[in-house]
Every structure is written in C-alpha cells, then in structure tokens.
Write a protein that holds these residues in place. Structure first.
Motif, PDB file in Angstrom:
ATOM      1  N   ARG A 173       0.817  -1.209   0.000  1.00 34.86           N
ATOM      2  CA  ARG A 173       0.000   0.000   0.000  1.00 34.86           C
ATOM      3  C   ARG A 173       0.854   1.262   0.000  1.00 34.86           C
ATOM      4  O   ARG A 173       0.596   2.199  -0.750  1.00 34.86           O
ATOM      5  N   ASP A 174       1.895   1.267   0.849  1.00 33.63           N
ATOM      6  CA  ASP A 174       2.611   2.525   1.083  1.00 33.63           C
ATOM      7  C   ASP A 174       3.978   2.630   0.427  1.00 33.63           C
ATOM      8  O   ASP A 174       4.488   3.724   0.252  1.00 33.63           O
ATOM      9  N   LEU A 175       4.616   1.516   0.126  1.00 30.58           N
ATOM     10  CA  LEU A 175       5.993   1.580  -0.357  1.00 30.58           C
ATOM     11  C   LEU A 175       6.202   0.707  -1.596  1.00 30.58           C
ATOM     12  O   LEU A 175       6.748  -0.393  -1.520  1.00 30.58           O
ATOM     13  N   PRO A 176       5.757   1.224  -2.725  1.00 28.16           N
ATOM     14  CA  PRO A 176       5.810   0.449  -3.960  1.00 28.16           C
ATOM     15  C   PRO A 176       7.210  -0.071  -4.283  1.00 28.16           C
ATOM     16  O   PRO A 176       7.347  -1.160  -4.843  1.00 28.16           O
ATOM     17  N   GLY A 177       8.220   0.694  -3.912  1.00 20.85           N
ATOM     18  CA  GLY A 177       9.585   0.244  -4.195  1.00 20.85           C
ATOM     19  C   GLY A 177       9.881  -1.057  -3.481  1.00 20.85           C
ATOM     20  O   GLY A 177      10.454  -1.994  -4.057  1.00 20.85           O
ATOM     21  N   ILE A 178       9.480  -1.137  -2.229  1.00 16.78           N
ATOM     22  CA  ILE A 178       9.719  -2.355  -1.469  1.00 16.78           C
ATOM     23  C   ILE A 178       8.837  -3.490  -1.971  1.00 16.78           C
ATOM     24  O   ILE A 178       9.274  -4.640  -2.071  1.00 16.78           O
ATOM     25  N   ALA A 179       7.619  -3.163  -2.346  1.00 22.19           N
ATOM     26  CA  ALA A 179       6.729  -4.187  -2.901  1.00 22.19           C
ATOM     27  C   ALA A 179       7.362  -4.806  -4.141  1.00 22.19           C
ATOM     28  O   ALA A 179       7.367  -6.033  -4.318  1.00 22.19           O
ATOM     29  N   LEU A 180       7.926  -3.961  -4.976  1.00 20.00           N
ATOM     30  CA  LEU A 180       8.569  -4.443  -6.180  1.00 20.00           C
ATOM     31  C   LEU A 180       9.772  -5.313  -5.823  1.00 20.00           C
ATOM     32  O   LEU A 180      10.035  -6.337  -6.465  1.00 20.00           O
ATOM     33  N   LEU A 233     -10.442  -2.891 -12.901  1.00 19.05           N
ATOM     34  CA  LEU A 233     -10.692  -3.367 -14.256  1.00 19.05           C
ATOM     35  C   LEU A 233     -10.364  -2.283 -15.271  1.00 19.05           C
ATOM     36  O   LEU A 233      -9.752  -2.533 -16.309  1.00 19.05           O
ATOM     37  N   ALA A 234     -10.740  -1.056 -14.932  1.00 19.07           N
ATOM     38  CA  ALA A 234     -10.451   0.063 -15.834  1.00 19.07           C
ATOM     39  C   ALA A 234      -8.950   0.230 -15.992  1.00 19.07           C
ATOM     40  O   ALA A 234      -8.445   0.463 -17.096  1.00 19.07           O
ATOM     41  N   ALA A 235      -8.213   0.104 -14.896  1.00 22.62           N
ATOM     42  CA  ALA A 235      -6.762   0.251 -14.959  1.00 22.62           C
ATOM     43  C   ALA A 235      -6.137  -0.843 -15.811  1.00 22.62           C
ATOM     44  O   ALA A 235      -5.225  -0.598 -16.607  1.00 22.62           O
ATOM     45  N   ILE A 236      -6.626  -2.065 -15.631  1.00 20.13           N
ATOM     46  CA  ILE A 236      -6.107  -3.178 -16.425  1.00 20.13           C
ATOM     47  C   ILE A 236      -6.362  -2.911 -17.901  1.00 20.13           C
ATOM     48  O   ILE A 236      -5.470  -2.995 -18.735  1.00 20.13           O
ATOM     49  N   GLN A 237      -7.618  -2.534 -18.176  1.00 17.92           N
ATOM     50  CA  GLN A 237      -7.963  -2.230 -19.567  1.00 17.92           C
ATOM     51  C   GLN A 237      -7.034  -1.152 -20.133  1.00 17.92           C
ATOM     52  O   GLN A 237      -6.536  -1.266 -21.246  1.00 17.92           O
ATOM     53  N   GLY A 238      -6.777  -0.129 -19.324  1.00 20.05           N
ATOM     54  CA  GLY A 238      -5.944   0.985 -19.777  1.00 20.05           C
ATOM     55  C   GLY A 238      -4.505   0.588 -20.054  1.00 20.05           C
ATOM     56  O   GLY A 238      -3.831   1.196 -20.879  1.00 20.05           O
ATOM     57  N   ALA A 267       3.778  -1.055 -17.630  1.00 18.21           N
ATOM     58  CA  ALA A 267       2.584  -1.442 -16.867  1.00 18.21           C
ATOM     59  C   ALA A 267       2.937  -1.884 -15.448  1.00 18.21           C
ATOM     60  O   ALA A 267       2.274  -1.486 -14.481  1.00 18.21           O
ATOM     61  N   VAL A 268       3.983  -2.683 -15.302  1.00 16.02           N
ATOM     62  CA  VAL A 268       4.296  -3.219 -13.980  1.00 16.02           C
ATOM     63  C   VAL A 268       4.639  -2.114 -12.974  1.00 16.02           C
ATOM     64  O   VAL A 268       3.997  -2.013 -11.928  1.00 16.02           O
ATOM     65  N   PRO A 269       5.612  -1.250 -13.273  1.00 15.43           N
ATOM     66  CA  PRO A 269       5.893  -0.187 -12.299  1.00 15.43           C
ATOM     67  C   PRO A 269       4.675   0.694 -12.027  1.00 15.43           C
ATOM     68  O   PRO A 269       4.457   1.128 -10.887  1.00 15.43           O
ATOM     69  N   THR A 270       3.883   0.926 -13.057  1.00 20.54           N
ATOM     70  CA  THR A 270       2.692   1.760 -12.862  1.00 20.54           C
ATOM     71  C   THR A 270       1.719   1.096 -11.888  1.00 20.54           C
ATOM     72  O   THR A 270       1.212   1.739 -10.971  1.00 20.54           O
ATOM     73  N   ASP A 291       0.528   2.788  -8.397  1.00 27.57           N
ATOM     74  CA  ASP A 291      -0.815   3.332  -8.245  1.00 27.57           C
ATOM     75  C   ASP A 291      -1.876   2.350  -7.791  1.00 27.57           C
ATOM     76  O   ASP A 291      -2.914   2.759  -7.280  1.00 27.57           O
ATOM     77  N   LEU A 292      -1.648   1.064  -7.998  1.00 30.64           N
ATOM     78  CA  LEU A 292      -2.720   0.106  -7.722  1.00 30.64           C
ATOM     79  C   LEU A 292      -2.201  -1.092  -6.933  1.00 30.64           C
ATOM     80  O   LEU A 292      -1.990  -2.182  -7.475  1.00 30.64           O
ATOM     81  N   PRO A 293      -2.015  -0.885  -5.633  1.00 34.36           N
ATOM     82  CA  PRO A 293      -1.427  -1.926  -4.797  1.00 34.36           C
ATOM     83  C   PRO A 293      -2.175  -3.249  -4.875  1.00 34.36           C
ATOM     84  O   PRO A 293      -1.550  -4.314  -4.787  1.00 34.36           O
ATOM     85  N   GLY A 294      -3.466  -3.199  -5.084  1.00 31.61           N
ATOM     86  CA  GLY A 294      -4.233  -4.442  -5.171  1.00 31.61           C
ATOM     87  C   GLY A 294      -3.774  -5.284  -6.350  1.00 31.61           C
ATOM     88  O   GLY A 294      -3.591  -6.508  -6.239  1.00 31.61           O
ATOM     89  N   ILE A 295      -3.574  -4.618  -7.465  1.00 29.83           N
ATOM     90  CA  ILE A 295      -3.131  -5.342  -8.658  1.00 29.83           C
ATOM     91  C   ILE A 295      -1.691  -5.803  -8.489  1.00 29.83           C
ATOM     92  O   ILE A 295      -1.326  -6.911  -8.887  1.00 29.83           O
ATOM     93  N   ALA A 296      -0.870  -4.975  -7.868  1.00 23.33           N
ATOM     94  CA  ALA A 296       0.525  -5.358  -7.620  1.00 23.33           C
ATOM     95  C   ALA A 296       0.559  -6.641  -6.792  1.00 23.33           C
ATOM     96  O   ALA A 296       1.321  -7.569  -7.069  1.00 23.33           O
TER      97      ALA A 296
END
Lengths: 244, 244
Positions: free
Chosen positions: A121-128, B26-31, B115-118, B122-127
């Motif tokens: 949620r908060d630290l995308p760099g670490i998530a990656l 879903l919108a983000a995936i589509q995008g 797509a992956v870094p984005t 922005d979308l922790p759920g998808i990550a």
DNA sequence: CGGTGAGTTGAGATAAATCAAGCAGAGTGG
DNA sequence: CCACTCTGCTTGATTTATCTCAACTCACCG
C-alpha cells in the motif's frame, strides 16, 4: 524472540551483492520488523501445510525449502542463504506449500504479520523488491528442475556445487580454503533426486579428478571454469539484489 | 497486433476460478493493455535470454515454459493455460531466463512496457495480484521438482495428467469426453525428465489399466481418485485466482 | 566406552535409456 | 488420385545409469 536490532548496522547491507536502499525505505523496513529469532541446526523453521505463517529474512546461517511425499521421500527445492526471504508463499497463498528447515544455527529477522500488505500500500519500491525476490527464487527452482530432469548425476552435482559456491561467496563467506559447507551428502541427494550412495560415488570422482576439495564442512573448488564445464552450468550475470 | 478488446467482455472473467475485480481495477487493467496478438502453434512466444521482453496474459490456447542445455536437452518447466501471466521474469530480472513456446494457436493480451511499475505505484491491489501469480507459479515449479526428483515415472505421469486435467477443467475446458489435450508424448517426456519411449510405455500401462482414455488430442480420466492415488498427488484446495 | 550419524565400498538388481524398426494419419506436390 | 514425406506413436531387444541392500569405518558425544 529478541528485540529487532538496528537495520542500519546490518552486516549484510554492506556487501556489494545487495542493492542500496533509500533512508525512507530503510526506516520502513526497520519499522516492520518485530524481532529476531535464533533457531538451532535441524529445527523446522516453517512446517509445510500450515495456514498461518510468518515472513522472515534469513540474517545468518543456512536453511532449505523442501517437500515430501507421504511415504517419506523428500525433495529439497532450494537452499536458503543470508538475505533470502522465507515464508512469502505462506503469506500470499492460503497455506504454505513446503517446509523450511535450518541446516545450521540460523538467525531470523521477523516481520509483523501485516507487513506485506502495508508495504504494497505505502511503499511500492519495497513491494517491487519483494516481487523481484519471488521471481528470483522461481528462477532458482527452474534451474533445479533442469538439473534434476535433464542433467546426469555428475553434471547436476557439479552444477549444484558451483551454484552454492558462488552464492556463498556473494554472501561474503569465501576464504582461502573455500566456503563453509554445512550440507551432508544426503542433502545433496535429496536436492538432486539421487540416492545418497550414488551421490557419494559422484563426489569421489570429483575429488579424484581434482575438481573439488570437500572435507570438514568446507568446500573448495580449484578451477571454477572446469567445474562449470563439467556441470554444463553457465549462470546469467547477477544484478544487485534487494534486501529487506 | 490487433487492438485490445473490452476486458469486461473477457470470457475468462466469467469463470468461477477467477477472483472478482473492482471496477477501478478493471479500468486500470484495460488501460494498460495495448493489444492482442495471435500466434500459431509451435511459435516461440518469448525467446530465452533476451533482455527486452513483454508482459502478456494468455487469453486462449496452451503454451509452455522451458529451458535447454546447449547440447539440446530440453526441460519443460510448466504448462501455461488461459489466465496465466507470461514474461514477468523478463520484466523484473534483467533477462528472461527461459523460453516460452505456443502449443496450440494462442491469443495473447499484451501490456504496455511500463505497466508493472505503474501498477505497483498506483494500484497496490493489482501489484499484490501479480505477486500472487508469481508465488503460485513457483508453487507449480516446486511440484515439478518433486515429481521429477522423487516420483517414479508412473507416478509423475499420473500426477501430471491429473494436474493438467484439473487446470483445464477450471478454465472451462472440460466436456463429457474429457479435456482437449494438445500435448505430445515428447512434451510429457520433456516435462518429466523421461525419454519419449518410456513415456509411451507408461501411458500404455495407464490406458490398459483403464485409468485414462487418451486419443485424438483429448484426455479423459475415468476415476480421478484412483489416478490421484497412482500419482501420489494430493493438491491443496485452490482459492480463487486473480486475472489481469 | 557404547551409540549414533555421516561417509565409504562392494555386489547385485532394476528402472529407465538407447538403438532400431515399423506403422498410421496428415499434408503436399506432381 | 497417387506417391512421398513428416510427425507422432508403438514395439522389441539391449545397455546402462542409478538404486538397493549390506557391511564396515570413523569421528564425535554423552
């Protein structure tokens, strides 16, 4: 469980293998750690099949992931060295599909139970970084399938030894007389799908051929290039890896 | 490459195997999708060792991941079915450590290169879903090592067939006369570390024992429980999986 | 000192590989 | 419509890599 220590003082972070981390990320990592835990050699760190699990970083020592068939046949999936994450699969999938056992005394750094979702949620760099580590471990297991499925016993033993040598060296364990090697011949057998007896004979041949010195829990490889050739093992250049 | 189609109309999403997704996600995936691409059976979807790679979702058809030794020995790591992600390792690690080949004609859904870094930003759920898929694939490979290393030829063939049957069924491919089975005996051999000849003999035994019907590119398993017993294969209950 | 776990070595058994041949169906081209 | 080639599959005969069984050594440990 002892209290967590200062991540900035972590000896691993100093090694050139590991990626630099921003101050903010380091603080977050520190904040998510709830303590360290020592376990003795042979201890089960995580039991396969359990639903609730914990996420650890291996700070010191060796361990391995494994699966067993119900009649006792065991397959070692890969070996874990300092810097490796363990328990991630239990965190994500509903239950942990494998066991983890300590090979030596180990020092584990434990994360809070909600650490993973918080990071995402908060630290995308670490998530990656977490995902990177997962992908990297999958690459190791891919290599294991190749070895077990398509390499001869000789080749797969050689490839495994080179692999472990390089990994241990990159964790700063290499000395004049090689690396520490806390792995028994039975472990090698279980990692490669061989019998202990045959593993022994293959090791003899490698010794007599002058490829390795292996005694007293230490492994020395004289000519890495030659061993690579024996094992048909060419590894891809290793970029810096993240450390949580 | 043809233009992307409407993700809401994706036939896969309707299946009960897949997790529901929020409208925003879903919108983000589509995008993030830039198009679909068809490839013929036998085509190399991604070549091993290449630096620049693309991320795909397999929409329709079968494929497999593999590695080879330089003398040509090939090991199939796992099979890919609709809903599977492919190319993630190339995205994260510097180079793709394996190849991916189409078994049938396939329809791929391609993501934009960033797509992956984005998603992670922005979308922790998808990550988290992406990481889930990575962990899940690793579980499959873990199972493969266990099969190749510790199961007998009979056991591993039975286990593989049950596994593929269940997976295909969960992708909605099961009918009265079983599932489509576009895999040759050589593929099975390469997945299990066996020779094609021996694979053939094991399949004969399974046929003659009345465990399977396998002809004309279709596989039927009469008694799943019995086959599971033969393969010593008990799978963990499958929770719903995410679909990108 | 007995006991235990890791490693060694020999002899024999066996699962699976290799080598070799042949067959059927699907294309392909003349 | 008929050779012709391919690929996938099948079967038999033989070889071999690896396993199993069994015994023995050695170091370490309580």
């Amino acid at each position: 469980m002892e209290p967590p220590f200062d991540c900035r003082a972590c000896p691993l972070r100093a090694l050139p293998t590991f990626k630099a981390v921003t101050a903010a990320e380091l603080a977050a990592i520190q904040g998510a750690k709830i303590g360290q835990r020592m376990m003795t050699a042979g201890a089960t760190i995580l039991a396969g099949g359990q639903a609730t699990t914990r996420l650890y970083v291996l700070l010191a020592g060796w361990a391995f992931r494994y699966k067993t068939l119900e009649d006792g046949r065991r397959q070692i999936l890969n070996f874990l060295l300092p810097g490796d994450l363990l328990g991630l699969q239990g965190e994500l999938l509903a239950t942990l599909p494998h066991g983890v056992e300590a090979l030596t005394e180990v020092n584990l750094c434990a994360f809070a139970t909600d650490a993973v979702p918080t990071f995402f949620r908060d630290l995308p760099g670490i998530a990656l970084d977490i995902t990177w580590l997962a992908a990297h471990e999958e690459r190791l297991v891919d290599d294991a399938v190749l070895s077990v499925g398509r390499r001869t016993a000789m080749e797969s033993v050689a490839a495994l030894l080179v692999h472990l040598y390089k990994r241990a060296a990159s964790s700063g364990m290499a000395a004049e007389d090689g690396i520490p090697f806390p792995i028994t011949q039975s472990h090698i057998a279980d990692a490669l799908g061989l019998s202990p007896v045959h593993t022994n004979r293959v090791l003899q041949r490698l010794r007599k051929g002058g490829f390795i010195r292996l005694e007293g829990q230490r492994l020395q490889i004289g000519d890495l290039r030659a061993m690579r050739r024996v094992g048909r093992y060419w590894e891809q250049p290793a970029p810096k890896r993240p450390l949580l």
